[in-house]
Design an enzyme around this catalytic site. Sequence first.
Site, PDB file in Angstrom:
ATOM      1  N   HIS A 284       0.829  -1.209   0.000  1.00  0.00           N
ATOM      2  CA  HIS A 284       0.000   0.000   0.000  1.00  0.00           C
ATOM      3  C   HIS A 284       0.869   1.268   0.000  1.00  0.00           C
ATOM      4  O   HIS A 284       0.687   2.158  -0.840  1.00  0.00           O
ATOM      5  CB  HIS A 284      -0.934  -0.036   1.219  1.00  0.00           C
ATOM      6  CG  HIS A 284      -1.807   1.161   1.364  1.00  0.00           C
ATOM      7  ND1 HIS A 284      -3.099   1.209   0.875  1.00  0.00           N
ATOM      8  CD2 HIS A 284      -1.574   2.372   1.926  1.00  0.00           C
ATOM      9  CE1 HIS A 284      -3.611   2.400   1.136  1.00  0.00           C
ATOM     10  NE2 HIS A 284      -2.714   3.130   1.779  1.00  0.00           N
ATOM     11  N   GLU A 285       1.815   1.331   0.919  1.00  0.00           N
ATOM     12  CA  GLU A 285       2.642   2.552   1.011  1.00  0.00           C
ATOM     13  C   GLU A 285       3.494   2.728  -0.245  1.00  0.00           C
ATOM     14  O   GLU A 285       3.707   3.850  -0.712  1.00  0.00           O
ATOM     15  CB  GLU A 285       3.527   2.526   2.266  1.00  0.00           C
ATOM     16  CG  GLU A 285       2.799   2.283   3.594  1.00  0.00           C
ATOM     17  CD  GLU A 285       1.540   3.099   3.803  1.00  0.00           C
ATOM     18  OE1 GLU A 285       1.413   4.192   3.210  1.00  0.00           O
ATOM     19  OE2 GLU A 285       0.647   2.643   4.546  1.00  0.00           O
ATOM     20  N   TYR A 372     -10.898   4.636   1.419  1.00  0.00           N
ATOM     21  CA  TYR A 372     -10.048   3.556   0.935  1.00  0.00           C
ATOM     22  C   TYR A 372     -10.877   2.536   0.137  1.00  0.00           C
ATOM     23  O   TYR A 372     -10.658   2.322  -1.054  1.00  0.00           O
ATOM     24  CB  TYR A 372      -9.396   2.814   2.113  1.00  0.00           C
ATOM     25  CG  TYR A 372      -8.379   3.598   2.896  1.00  0.00           C
ATOM     26  CD1 TYR A 372      -8.758   4.649   3.727  1.00  0.00           C
ATOM     27  CD2 TYR A 372      -7.024   3.269   2.837  1.00  0.00           C
ATOM     28  CE1 TYR A 372      -7.817   5.347   4.473  1.00  0.00           C
ATOM     29  CE2 TYR A 372      -6.073   3.964   3.582  1.00  0.00           C
ATOM     30  CZ  TYR A 372      -6.481   5.001   4.394  1.00  0.00           C
ATOM     31  OH  TYR A 372      -5.551   5.700   5.126  1.00  0.00           O
TER      32      TYR A 372
END
Length: 591
Positions: A284-285, A372
């Site tokens: 994700h990051e 999200y």
Amino acid sequence: MSVEDPHSFSDFTQGLIQHINFEIEVNFVSHTLGILANYHLDRPVTGSFFLDTRDLQIKRISQDGKNVEWELDMEDDILGQRLHLHELDQVSEFSIQLKTSPGASALQWLQPTQTAGGLHPFLYSQCQMLHARSIFPCQDSPSVRFTYNATIKAPEALKAVMAAESMGDMREGGSTVSSFHMPQPIPSYLFALAIGELVFQEVGPRTGIYAEPSIIDAAVWEFEENEEKLIQAEKLLGPYLWDRYDLLIMPPAFPPGGMENPRLTFLHPSIIVGDRSATYVVTHELAHAWTGNLVTNATWEDFWLNEGWTTYAELRITELLEGKDVEQLIWHLKRTAMHDAMANFGYESRFTCLSYSQEGVDPDIVFSSIPYAKGAAFLVCLEEAAGRDVFDAFIKHYIETYQFTSITTDEFIAFLLENLPEAAERVDIEEWVHHPGFPESAPQLSSKLYDEVESAISAFTKGILPEKKTVKNWRALQVIQFCLDLQNQEVTIADCKYFEDLFGIDDSASAGLRRAFYLFAIPAGYEDIRPGIERYVEQVGRSFFLMSLYRCMVKVDWTREFARSLFEENRHRHHPITVKSNDAILTEAGL
Ligand code: BES
Ligand code: ZN
């Protein structure tokens, strides 16, 4: 194009910060940073110039050695204080000398006992959402980008890192002066630094890990696949433009699971589970390097452009690395979190919309999983309407078009209508973006791994408990999803004891699993877990995990009684952001 940002005092028509040179001196005794910041603007400014600040002690503002008149002339609980520079005359460069406050909302000063090594203090920053302004005056809006250089002077036993290119360290008396250079323009919320007892180890040509010495080996094993992740991400999103992708393993007080600081993701230590089951946080990051850091939401009202796009990209990369079935299982986890958040706000609440006015709203307080998972589901809908190949070309075109800029939701929709007109026609954009709740037309999930969880739940409703041999073959995320699904079941104390033993909750290294267990065991009235909860709050500082735990605790009598005192006992361990968001939950519950 000029953006209105409800979370900034700045007036972008006055001129924009383009580059900052920082000289930073760290004081671990007074818990302050002494900073000399030299600003370059994109044009000469005449008259007034406004900047965002919070709790800064400004000592002097000067231009070419002459004092500039200034005052803090507006104040707001959410926005902080407006710094007003007066009577500028064709000024495109000025310097500010300042000191941060010991309570600066972006900074946490940790005692040695709050680190893995236990011998040295640790300092780190977390600027998202509105906290960069508590370190240095800035146009603290994601719509403004600047490059920077920085030096950090810190005690020589410690290592300073920044989300920037490292230009080397120099000894100076008992201190080390470290230099950094950030050649790619970033919005203020991506400014980041950390100082502690840190070592570095490579895991690939562009990837490495900074961590305290006692955890570096475990971290290297957990994240060995980062280089491969980067290669797969580039296939989906285009070339990686930030040179390096390193991780910094944070102390447990770090509020998020991960923070996408450019070149250097800050990662919560609980992501090191020992089985790589939480490494989707790194995926994700990493994805943020494109969606968020290259193409940035213009304001926090457009937060879903950062997080929805990144969640979508994260899941696509997971599909490439681990297959569709795992990807769909993770989707279930994200949908579960989203539905919890919608239930919290109420499905009709405006906070369940992808885009809504945040005038007077603190973005930290309304933070949830909704942008999200709802944002990502919207993008899956568009992908299905366009077909994967067409959508993949659209993704790359989107990123290339807007790289190193910030865009609003309206700009995204206009781009969509222009570039994917047929798909856009078939999807109810208005409903997805501006209506509350989760559209009925959302894509269905399908995962064999989830089916196994579901049949275990359905057996449970008939009084049949899952057996050890069944669960032995489950993935860690299946166990977590099973526990989360138990929140909607009638669970007895005897069941809790059974699951506690079956899943090895007591000695589990998985903060996600322990949280999921508590979320059904608390309502079940299993009071034996009180010491476990106390240890958890002490050891796992992850703000979003604690928020879900406190939300659960305030609803149940036996935990409601001690929720406030538990929070107060741990207040000093937490980051100011964690304190604020969790305090708000208790206060709202009347505690
Ligand atoms: N940018 C966020 C973290 C964040 C959000 C910090 C809001 C401050 C305010 C980061 O990319 C993120 O979403 N992290 C998640 C993990 C992810 C896998 C959903 C987290 O921290 O749990
Ligand atoms: Zn994110």
